[in-house]
Write a protein that holds these residues in place. Structure first.
Motif, PDB file in Angstrom:
ATOM      1  N   ALA A  57       0.606  -0.859  -0.296  1.00  0.00           N
ATOM      2  CA  ALA A  57       0.219  -0.078  -0.039  1.00  0.00           C
ATOM      3  C   ALA A  57       0.840   0.982  -0.051  1.00  0.00           C
ATOM      4  N   THR A  58       2.128   1.440   0.831  1.00  0.00           N
ATOM      5  CA  THR A  58       2.801   2.850   0.712  1.00  0.00           C
ATOM      6  C   THR A  58       3.578   2.435  -0.442  1.00  0.00           C
ATOM      7  N   ASN A  59       4.339   1.515  -0.851  1.00  0.00           N
ATOM      8  CA  ASN A  59       4.756   2.049  -2.491  1.00  0.00           C
ATOM      9  C   ASN A  59       3.965   2.502  -3.410  1.00  0.00           C
ATOM     10  N   MET A  60       2.547   1.825  -3.534  1.00  0.00           N
ATOM     11  CA  MET A  60       1.419   2.527  -4.370  1.00  0.00           C
ATOM     12  C   MET A  60       0.985   3.647  -4.184  1.00  0.00           C
ATOM     13  N   ILE A  61       0.799   4.217  -3.014  1.00  0.00           N
ATOM     14  CA  ILE A  61       0.786   5.408  -2.509  1.00  0.00           C
ATOM     15  C   ILE A  61       1.850   6.304  -3.082  1.00  0.00           C
ATOM     16  N   ILE A  62       3.117   5.792  -2.964  1.00  0.00           N
ATOM     17  CA  ILE A  62       3.822   6.859  -3.873  1.00  0.00           C
ATOM     18  C   ILE A  62       4.230   6.707  -4.989  1.00  0.00           C
ATOM     19  N   PRO A  65      -0.273   9.213  -5.733  1.00  0.00           N
ATOM     20  CA  PRO A  65      -0.823  10.175  -4.607  1.00  0.00           C
ATOM     21  C   PRO A  65      -2.247   9.910  -4.617  1.00  0.00           C
ATOM     22  N   GLU A  66      -2.304  10.031  -6.177  1.00  0.00           N
ATOM     23  CA  GLU A  66      -3.828  10.419  -5.914  1.00  0.00           C
ATOM     24  C   GLU A  66      -4.791   9.165  -4.912  1.00  0.00           C
ATOM     25  N   LEU A  67      -3.983   8.148  -4.736  1.00  0.00           N
ATOM     26  CA  LEU A  67      -4.987   6.899  -4.317  1.00  0.00           C
ATOM     27  C   LEU A  67      -4.366   7.015  -2.574  1.00  0.00           C
ATOM     28  N   GLN A  68      -4.331   7.985  -2.134  1.00  0.00           N
ATOM     29  CA  GLN A  68      -4.226   8.016  -0.616  1.00  0.00           C
ATOM     30  C   GLN A  68      -4.762   7.995   0.425  1.00  0.00           C
ATOM     31  N   ASN A  69      -6.153   8.479  -0.463  1.00  0.00           N
ATOM     32  CA  ASN A  69      -7.110   8.894   0.276  1.00  0.00           C
ATOM     33  C   ASN A  69      -8.148   7.060   0.289  1.00  0.00           C
ATOM     34  N   ALA A  70      -7.801   7.221  -0.541  1.00  0.00           N
ATOM     35  CA  ALA A  70      -8.608   5.211  -1.431  1.00  0.00           C
ATOM     36  C   ALA A  70      -8.046   4.115  -0.044  1.00  0.00           C
TER      37      ALA A  70
END
Length: 234
Positions: A57-62, A65-70
């Protein structure tokens, strides 16, 4: 998480579970050596799945960034529900019969396999392969090791004649428990003893650790004031 880190944690889970299981097995408790190893191993698999999920999840957010809230949801909740549900399935494999408990290792293996299944579904292949190898070794090879290591249980039948004291059964139960001896069955005689009409007779079938000599058990029983006679039944 690197492969060697997974291997170290799984190996440590086997060691920790084995140490605790050895202590329980030594005291003739139902959940013993292999059961504790499997439960500890399954818990380790589950926790590492959580770490893998957080890392992904951390790698995906990095990267996005638009997926942070999801990705703020509890990503371990579904796995927790699966593990809890499998606990009820494992309980169905446990049988209580004549003072002994059977099926605990099977129940633990079902629970552990469920944890590994979560790892498979999430695509954690290194964790899956190493955990499966560990479980296979425990179930196949540790059974022989367990049989040799814990071949220290003597099944004894002791005939005890004691006065009709109401709490004598409770005192004997406490004595056997303090000695780490498990009482399997108690058979009471309904026939009158013409020689000793004031005494009752009971035959105890016990599971005693091998380091406790049968003659020591009988000698200790004979020190009870209420016990007239105690002897090993062949």
């Amino acid at each position: 998480m690197l492969a060697y880190e997974v291997a170290i944690r799984l190996a440590l889970a086997v060691i920790v579970g084995g140490l605790i299981g050895y202590e329980r097995e030594f005291k003739n408790r139902p959940a013993g050596f292999r059961t504790h190893i499997l439960v500890c191993l399954g818990a380790a698999v589950t926790s590492m799945i959580q770490l893998y999920s957080i890392q992904d999840a951390t790698n995906m957010i990095i990267q996005h960034p638009e997926l942070q809230n999801a990705l703020k949801a509890d990503i371990g909740r579904l796995g927790a529900q699966v593990i809890t549900g499998v606990g009820f399935l494992g309980a169905g494999t446990i049988i209580h019969e004549k003072g002994s408990v059977k099926g605990l290792t099977t129940a633990a293996s079902i629970w552990t396999v469920a944890c590994i299944g979560l790892a498979v579904g999430l695509g954690y292949y290194t964790l899956t392969i190493l955990a499966t190898v560990c479980v296979f070794i425990v179930l196949v090879f540790f059974k022989t090791f367990e049989a040799k290591l814990f071949k220290n249980i003597n099944i004894l039948k002791i005939e005890i004649q004691y006065s009709n004291k109401k709490n004598m059964v409770e005192e004997l139960a406490q004595y056997f428990d303090d000695m780490g001896i498990k009482v399997k069955t108690i058979d009471f005689s309904i026939e009158d003893d013409d020689e000793n009409p004031d005494y009752s007779t009971a035959i105890y079938t016990i599971l005693a650790p091998r380091h406790i000599k049968s003659n020591k058990i009988v000698q200790r029983l004979c020190t009870f004031e209420e016990i007239y006679k105690a002897n090993i039944v062949e």
